[in-house]
Structure formats: C-alpha cells, structure tokens
Write a protein that holds these residues in place. Structure first.
Motif, PDB file in Angstrom:
ATOM      1  N   UNK A  80       0.796  -1.418  -0.057  1.00  0.00           N
ATOM      2  CA  UNK A  80      -0.058  -0.483   0.347  1.00  0.00           C
ATOM      3  C   UNK A  80       0.699   1.218  -0.028  1.00  0.00           C
ATOM      4  N   UNK A  81       0.862   2.630  -1.157  1.00  0.00           N
ATOM      5  CA  UNK A  81       1.471   3.933  -1.063  1.00  0.00           C
ATOM      6  C   UNK A  81       1.056   4.103   0.428  1.00  0.00           C
ATOM      7  N   UNK A 135       0.681   7.666   2.293  1.00  0.00           N
ATOM      8  CA  UNK A 135       0.439   9.238   2.615  1.00  0.00           C
ATOM      9  C   UNK A 135       1.636   9.603   2.322  1.00  0.00           C
ATOM     10  N   UNK A 166      -1.177  11.056   9.553  1.00  0.00           N
ATOM     11  CA  UNK A 166      -2.847  10.745   9.756  1.00  0.00           C
ATOM     12  C   UNK A 166      -3.137  12.270  10.727  1.00  0.00           C
ATOM     13  N   UNK A 167      -2.084  12.667  12.048  1.00  0.00           N
ATOM     14  CA  UNK A 167      -2.437  13.770  12.223  1.00  0.00           C
ATOM     15  C   UNK A 167      -2.891  14.744  11.973  1.00  0.00           C
ATOM     16  N   UNK A 180      -4.228  14.531   8.677  1.00  0.00           N
ATOM     17  CA  UNK A 180      -5.708  14.052   8.068  1.00  0.00           C
ATOM     18  C   UNK A 180      -6.637  14.428   8.481  1.00  0.00           C
ATOM     19  N   UNK A 181      -6.012  13.506  10.021  1.00  0.00           N
ATOM     20  CA  UNK A 181      -7.481  13.872  10.894  1.00  0.00           C
ATOM     21  C   UNK A 181      -8.205  15.277  11.121  1.00  0.00           C
ATOM     22  N   UNK A 232     -10.047  14.885   4.254  1.00  0.00           N
ATOM     23  CA  UNK A 232      -9.676  14.379   4.121  1.00  0.00           C
ATOM     24  C   UNK A 232      -9.126  13.449   3.141  1.00  0.00           C
ATOM     25  N   UNK A 233     -10.364  12.889   2.700  1.00  0.00           N
ATOM     26  CA  UNK A 233     -10.352  12.357   0.781  1.00  0.00           C
ATOM     27  C   UNK A 233      -9.672  12.539   0.049  1.00  0.00           C
ATOM     28  N   UNK A 292      -6.056  11.491  -0.479  1.00  0.00           N
ATOM     29  CA  UNK A 292      -5.299  10.316   0.149  1.00  0.00           C
ATOM     30  C   UNK A 292      -5.707  10.023  -1.864  1.00  0.00           C
ATOM     31  N   UNK A 332      -6.191   6.943  -4.560  1.00  0.00           N
ATOM     32  CA  UNK A 332      -6.943   5.838  -4.570  1.00  0.00           C
ATOM     33  C   UNK A 332      -8.067   5.744  -5.029  1.00  0.00           C
ATOM     34  N   UNK A 360     -14.495   9.944  -8.001  1.00  0.00           N
ATOM     35  CA  UNK A 360     -14.068  10.068  -5.992  1.00  0.00           C
ATOM     36  C   UNK A 360     -14.978   9.008  -5.606  1.00  0.00           C
ATOM     37  N   UNK A 361     -14.221   9.636  -3.846  1.00  0.00           N
ATOM     38  CA  UNK A 361     -14.464   8.794  -3.174  1.00  0.00           C
ATOM     39  C   UNK A 361     -16.211  10.033  -2.207  1.00  0.00           C
ATOM     40  N   UNK A 362     -15.839  10.955  -2.706  1.00  0.00           N
ATOM     41  CA  UNK A 362     -17.067  12.429  -1.927  1.00  0.00           C
ATOM     42  C   UNK A 362     -17.365  12.686  -2.924  1.00  0.00           C
TER      43      UNK A 362
END
Lengths: 621, 232
Positions: free
Chosen positions: A1-2, A4, A8-9, A11-12, A17-18, A21, A23, A252-254
């Motif tokens: 897996x790539x 990022x 995380x800190x 992105x949260x 955040x989507x 990223x 993917x 897209x996810x979002x």
C-alpha cells in the motif's frame, strides 16, 4: 500500500481528508521506475470542483494510455491544509504517487476561469517551484498552462514555461517525444523550450516581449529568436469521433460537483452569440458519432458504477442526433436505475417530453437564457431567442405541469439602455402572466408560479466581437441591478418573481484579467502575497487586498475595463489565432452596433475563418 | 434474497467516512453487476443497509452490510465479483445468504471487538497488563459524554464485556455496540489513560474494529455473542 504524503495527525485535522489520499476507483498507479515522463495534471481549485472537470479526465486517460507516461492529479489544498503545509514545509504532491510535484517532469495546469489565478501561485509555491518561469532551474518541472484562459495568457505569462493553445488531444505526444529526445542529447531546459516553441500550438512566453505605446496600449511584440513563430494557431482535433475518450473516468469517494458520467456530444457551437467566448474559441462545430456515444455511455456506466449520466456541450439542442441519443439513454437508463441529467435544452414539445420522463415535473424548473431584456438588445448580442419563443415554450411547459422557471440575463451589455433593463421585468412578468393564462385556476399546483430571474454582469472577453467593448464600472453595474429590481417590483405579477444578482467586485477583477496584458502579473503576485486565495469563493474573496495591490503596483483598473478600444488597437492576445479572424470579429462588432443579427453556421456561413481547420460543420451540408 | 457482506476497511480507506463508504458500495454493486433490488418510488435506491458506522480514522476487519438481490448465481461468485471492483484497503471477506426472517444488520448489532495499538512501537508505558487489570476491576467507570445538545453521565463498566492486553503489546476489548448503549473504544482508552496516568496523543494510536457481533441469548440469559456473518 502507498505511503501517504500527509501524516494521520494532519489528515484527521483537516476537512475532508479524502481530498488528499488518492486511491479512487480507476485512478492510475504505475511503477515509477518503468516510466520516462511524469506529469502532474492540476486543476487549481478544490478537489470537488477539479474532479468535476471533463477535460482533465480526457487528458488523464489519454496520457496514462501511453506506457512511458504516468499522469497524476493535483488540486488546490483547501485553506486549512494550505496553512499546515506552509508551516511544516510539506511539498505539494501528486494524489497517485503521493510524491512531490517538484520531482516530476511536467506540471500541467488547466485554467478554466480568471479568478483561479492566485490558486495557480499557491500550487507553484506549495510545490516549492519558483513562481516566475525565469527563476526556475534545471530540476524544476516544466510548467504548462492550458484551457480557455490560455487564450489570453499574458497576465499570467510570467508564471508559465509554456502554454498549450487549443485541444489537448493533438500535441502532447510530440511534446513528450521532444522532451525525451532533448534529455537524451543532454539538452537543457532552455534547449527544450526552444524546440517546444516550434511545436504547433505551443507558446513559450519568455521568448517574446510586449512593447507598449506611450498611452499604455500595445505597440507590438518582439521575439528573441528568429526561428519561433510570430503567431500561434490553436490546436484542433478535427475528427472528434476518433480521438481518445475516457472509458474509465476516476470515481471520487466524496461527493463532487459533477458526480456522474459525462458524454461530450460535440465541440463548438453554431450560434455565434457575440458575448460568448466559448462560442468562438471552439469553432468549428464537430459532432461525435451517435453510435460511438451510445457505446461510450454503456461502457462508462459499467466502469464507474455511477447512477447518473449527463450530456455535455455548448447548445446541446443543436446536436443533430439528440433525439436518437436521448431515446437510447431513456431506454437503457430506465433498465439500469440510472438517472439522466439533462443539459439546458431549447424548450419545445420534444424536450418537455424528455424532461417529464426523467425529472419530477413538480419539483424541477425550466431554464431560459434570454440574456437581454429587449428584442433590440438580443439582436445586438445575436441571441437568436425571441420573446415569442420563450412565451411559447413557457406556455407549453405550464400546460405540462411545470410551475418554476429560471431566467438568466446579463447587465451591462454594449448599447444597453434603461428600456432594455426594464425589459427584464417586463419579460419576467409576461411569463408569469402566461402561466395564469395557460393554467385554469382549479388546476394550479399551490395556486402559483415561481419565476426566478438572475442577472450577471457582462465582461468583455478576448476573441469575441465584444472584445472592443467598454465594460461598466462597479457603480454602473450596481445601478443597473437596482433598476432591474425596480423594474420587477413595478410589475403586476411581481409577487411571482424572485430576483437574484451578486456583488460586482469580482466581475471588475475578472474584466481586468480577461483583457489584461503582462503588466497585470505583478498585481496578481502582490495580491497573492497579501493572502488572496480562492478568489472565486465569496467567503475567501478580499476585494480590499486586490484594490491595495493595484494601487501599489500603479495599475489603472479603468485602462483594462472601461476604456474604449479603437478598431485597430493591438490586443495582448492578438498573437494567438483561434481560427476565427480579427476581421470577422470586427465585422460582427459593427453589426452589433447596427443591431443586425448574423445567421448561425447551419443557416449560412459567415466566413469566420474556422474553415481553415479542414473539418466540422464548415464542410457539411 | 437477503445477502450479508462482511468487509475490511483499512489503510488509506480509514479516511473515508461512513456516508462515502455507502456511496462507494452503491457504485461497487453496480460495477460488479449484482442484480440488486431497488426501492419503489420516483427515485429508487438500492436496498442496502450497514451494520455499525465506523468513525473516520478507524480501521476494521469486521464491517457488515446487507443487500437484497433479485437473483444471483452463487455467493462465491458474488464475493469474487465484488472483490474485482474494490480498491486498495477495501476487501470483501465473506458473503452469506441470510434466512428471509433475519433481522437486518443494523438492528442485529449488539457488541464489537476492537484493538488499540500504537502506530509505531509498543505503548510507551510499563505495566500495561497490570494497569488494564486494575482499571477493569473498578466497580464503576464513570464517563461524561458531552454532545452539542446535552451532557450525559455514563457508566462504561456496564458495557465493557472484555478488556485485556494482547500478545503483541496492544489492547483488546469487547464492548457494547448496540444502538442504545454503544461505547466507543476511544472512550474506554481515554479513561484507561486517566486511570494509569498515561499521556498518549490521539494521533499516536490506531483503533481497529476486529469483529461485530450479535447476541443470540434470550432475555435474562448471559450474552452469547456470535459474529454477524454467523447468523443462521
């Protein structure tokens, strides 16, 4: 897996955040050791806007089809992430590899509207690439600009190594081949750019100088090398049926602005509305083969899983196989629980029938774009829509059960009088009256009709007959909006009419950038340094910073906006050739003042010059 | 036919929120050509429901969703077809045919197990196991839950069914995940840190849902938790 690029800190901590990223389904990840050209394709606005753009999907897919090329996407980090990246010196990255843009070979930026100019600087700065092309070293990516705003690239010429003028399908391969050849030969950035300047459609701004007259107008241009062209002709994909089309668009996810399969049915427009830049830039009209489009529709729905499909083009009603295509989509989509999102169609019995099949008539609204309030002014702008057409269409729609109508107008068009402005209220009123006439009292849903009348401010654009026209001042614009409002308020059916308009500050800036020259660059840079970003978002637009920047740079806004231009003035964009000749545009400008309409391309050729590309509607019939 | 799909969501996919995960699966079902059932009405939607929403930032190897289909050839083929259209970090773990009378996934959820681990290395504390035991031995574990609208006083102890250190230096727990008494693992961890006097930044540890359970026991009987995929 790539891995990022962002922790995380971070992105949260940021909104959505989507956006950062990658993917997504159909995004392309390649082995970087097996490609020789790495390309970052950028839309300089937030992810949800950029992901909705068809042009990027087309080029992304085409470039990634080539084995030796890896094309990634990049969008503007939103202001929350922007602040973090600056503070922690995190370089901007491609969504696919999550690796810095500054390590790639090319950064291609599509420039769809003027108000994204500060976002271009953000992209460059966050990528840690010097803002000015001349300051870039051998290791920097080649920064390319394209899209409609590249047709007057001068206000942002300092920031780009080259501009690609016209449709992207034709010259990227030769550009990459030359890039690789130059690299093999041990060439430099400069030798690459020198060679690139000779590729059709490619403009390298640093090889040209703008020369000015004493009054500030342009005297001419000087090129620094003899062997590069004086005039750059736009690139055209003549046979639009046989050019690449993205069968696997990125999903897209979002939720993004255009969350659906988009079918581009044609390029160009036959209409020749005199205010419209797209109508001139994309000539000649070229239709895609309808069978091919049907096949695309099914393949793209299968590959994306989207639940909606839409058609894209200027004036879709002019597509000759529209009935056949819509019938096909209605049948296929019905079986697949897929929605059809219709483009704005000319309102007639056919389109109303289609609309009633795909939308809830009670909830949807009809759209008319008369653009001007009187027939006289509609003749000036060559908008071939008459009051009779509108009332006939509206009556048909009211009989079919629709109760909501949206009307679009422009304020500040050349030759506009008070009477023309008051005509907006008149026409809105007549449409409301048509409702009460067409629908008997006992059949009125909720007993009423809703007309939403919106106005925008007219901004003269390069390569239109109105490129010579003076633009209004902010105060004039606002007076016109107030008069429109008064005109509506005095109508019998004013309670059925809602009026929308917006602030004029952005329009004034857009006017400067649209017809600006190279001197405007320092204002853009200054405003950016003062913190201007996401200027097309009202919440982040700061007019006062822009006004300060103009003052500090000693640039007069009126010179670019309200000044009357002589017929023979040399414009900053005259060295580009979009196919349509300046002589044709001037003829149209004269005809506008005489209130004379011009027939459309299907009726009678007006000799605009676009027939030199050897295809499209110019050679049909 | 009612189908229960168990999936994993990890890696970069932990940043995709619940609503977007639902949208992802709606499109995935179409790409996989599953003959899913649609609701009636003007804008029909797929009949699809999710067991327990997973917070952004959490990973899971025990997510569930139910769909209804008109037809299918085999559950193996459906699993294969879905896995063909996934992305990195989304994986179909199992597909089961549910009995027609089965309750839907969301209504069935009663507990979930979680693992908490440091993203890098082990917990920077000594006596992890002893601290966890001491914490869990308390009669009550009061927790103040503040929402935008109200302040709620809870006793976490009631809803923590198991809590222990695992063999790999992490913490595992089985907690109430029902709609009435859902306990977030972060709530437990926060109280544990307070109890033991640890200071651990929320971005330093990773929460992973391991499984989602339903309770097969009747009223008054001790819990009998089984994974949602094992409902017969």
């Amino acid at each position: 897996m790539r891995t990022l690029a962002l922790s995380d800190e971070i992105l949260m901590r940021v909104e959505k955040p989507a956006r950062y990223i990658g993917n997504e389904v159909n995004s392309v990840v390649k082995d970087k050791t097996k490609v020789s050209v790495r390309f970052a394709m950028c839309f300089p606005d937030v992810y949800e806007i950029g992901m909705s753009h068809l042009g990027i999907q087309i080029l992304y897919s085409m470039l990634n089809e080539w084995e030796d090329v890896w094309c990634e996407r990049v969008y503007s980090p939103w202001t929350d992430l922007d602040a973090i990246m600056r503070k922690q010196s995190i370089p901007l990255f491609g969504l696919e590899s999550q690796e810095p843009i500054r390590d790639m070979d090319f950064l291609g930026i599509t420039i769809q509207y003027e108000m994204c100019y500060t976002n271009i600087l953000q992209i460059l700065e966050l990528s840690q690439i010097p803002l000015s092309a001349k300051e870039r070293g051998e290791d920097c990516p080649i920064v390319i600009g394209g899209g409609p705003c590249a047709y007057n690239p001068e206000p942002i010429a300092d920031f780009f190594d080259l501009f690609y003028i016209g449709e992207g399908e034709t010259q990227y391969r030769s550009l990459f081949d030359w890039y690789l050849e130059n690299k093999r030969k041990g060439g430099t950035r400069l030798t690459f750019l020198r060679g690139a300047a000779k590729i059709p459609g490619i403009y390298v701004p640093q090889f040209y100088e703008e020369l000015y007259n004493e009054d500030g107008t342009i005297q001419g241009r000087k090129k620094i090398y003899e062997d590069i062209p004086d005039v750059i002709l736009k690139e055209v994909a003549v046979d639009v049926t046989n050019i690449p089309y993205p069968m696997k668009p990125v999903v897209p996810f979002i939720k993004v602005t255009q969350d659906r399969v988009t079918l581009e049915v044609q390029r160009g427009c036959i209409r020749g509305c005199r205010f419209c830049q797209a109508g001139q830039l994309y000539r000649p009209v070229r239709e895609r083969n309808v069978d091919k489009l049907k096949e695309y529709a099914l393949t793209m729905l299968q590959n994306t899983g989207h639940e909606e499909i839409s058609l894209s083009s200027l004036s879709s009603s002019d597509y000759s196989k529209l009935d056949e295509l819509l019938d096909f989509l209605l049948t296929e989509c019905g079986q697949r629980h897929t929605n059809i999102s219709l483009p704005s169609l000319r309102i007639d019995a056919f389109s109303l029938d289609v609309m009633s099949k795909v939308q809830d008539v009670k909830k949807s609204s009809l759209t008319f774009a008369p653009e001007a309030g009187s027939q006289r002014l509609r003749d000036v702008i060559n908008k071939g829509l008459t009051e009779e057409d509108i009332l006939r269409g509206a009556t048909l729609a009211f009989e079919g059960g629709w109760t909501r109508v949206k009307l679009y107008f422009m304020l500040g068009l050349p030759t506009e009088t008070e009477e023309d402005i008051l005509g907006i209220g008149d026409l809105s009123n007549k449409i409301a009256a048509a409702f009460f006439e067409a629908v008997p009292k006992d059949k009125r849903v909720n007993g009423k009709v809703q007309i939403v009348t919106s106005t925008s401010f007219f901004i003269p654009k390069p390569f239109t007959p109105f490129q010579w026209a003076p633009m209004c001042t902010k105060e004039e614009f606002l007076d016109k909006a107030h008069l429109t409002k008064q005109g509506i308020m005095s109508q019998l059916n004013q309670k059925s009419i809602k009026y929308n308009w917006h602030e004029a500050d952005v329009s004034v800036l857009e006017g400067v950038f649209a017809r600006g020259d190279r001197r405007v660059a320092k204002v853009i840079r200054r405003a950016y340094e003062k913190g201007c970003l996401f200027d097309s978002w009202s919440e982040s637009f700061h007019n006062e910073l822009w006004m300060e920047s103009f003052l500090e740079c000693g640039l007069d806004i009126g010179f670019y906006t309200t000044r009357k231009r002589a017929d023979d003035e040399i414009f900053p964009w005259d060295f580009l050739d979009c196919g349509v000749t300046k002589a044709f545009l001037l003829r149209e400008w004269k005809k506008a003042q005489e209130e004379t309409v011009s027939p459309n391309c299907k009726q009678q050729c007006q000799g605009c010059g676009a027939n030199r590309f050897g295809g499209g509607i110019c050679y049909e019939t | 036919m009612k189908i229960r799909i168990k999936f994993a969501k990890y890696g970069v996919m932990k940043f995709i929120g619940h609503l977007d995960t639902m949208r992802f699966f709606q499109k995935a079902v179409r790409r996989a050509n599953i003959d899913v059932k649609y609701s009636e009405g003007f804008s029909p939607h797929q009949i699809m429901s999710f067991a327990a929403p997973l917070g952004v930032g959490m990973e899971s190897y025990g997510e569930y969703m139910d769909i209804e289909v008109n037809s299918m050839d085999s559950i193996e083929n459906m699993k294969e077809a879905l896995n063909q259209v996934m992305v990195d970090g989304m994986e179909i773990l199992s597909v089961t045919l549910l009995p027609e009378r089965a309750k839907n996934a969301m209504a069935s959820v009663s507990a979930a197990s979680y693992r908490i681990r440091m993203k890098e290395g082990g917990f920077p504390v000594c006596g992890l196991k002893a601290s966890i035991e001491g914490f869990y031995r308390q009669e009550t574990i009061p927790y103040t839950k503040e929402t935008k609208k109200s302040v709620l006083e809870l006793d976490l102890k009631q809803g923590i069914y198991e809590l222990d250190a695992d063999d790999e230096g992490g913490i595992q727990m089985l907690v109430n995940a029902s709609s009435s008494g859902n306990i977030k693992p972060s709530m437990v961890f926060e109280k544990l840190c307070q109890f033991a006097g640890w200071e651990i930044s929320p971005s330093a540890y990773q929460v992973t849902r391991l499984e989602t359970y339903t309770n097969l026991a009747g009223e008054g009987e001790p819990h009998r938790f089984v994974p949602l995929s094992e409902v017969k």
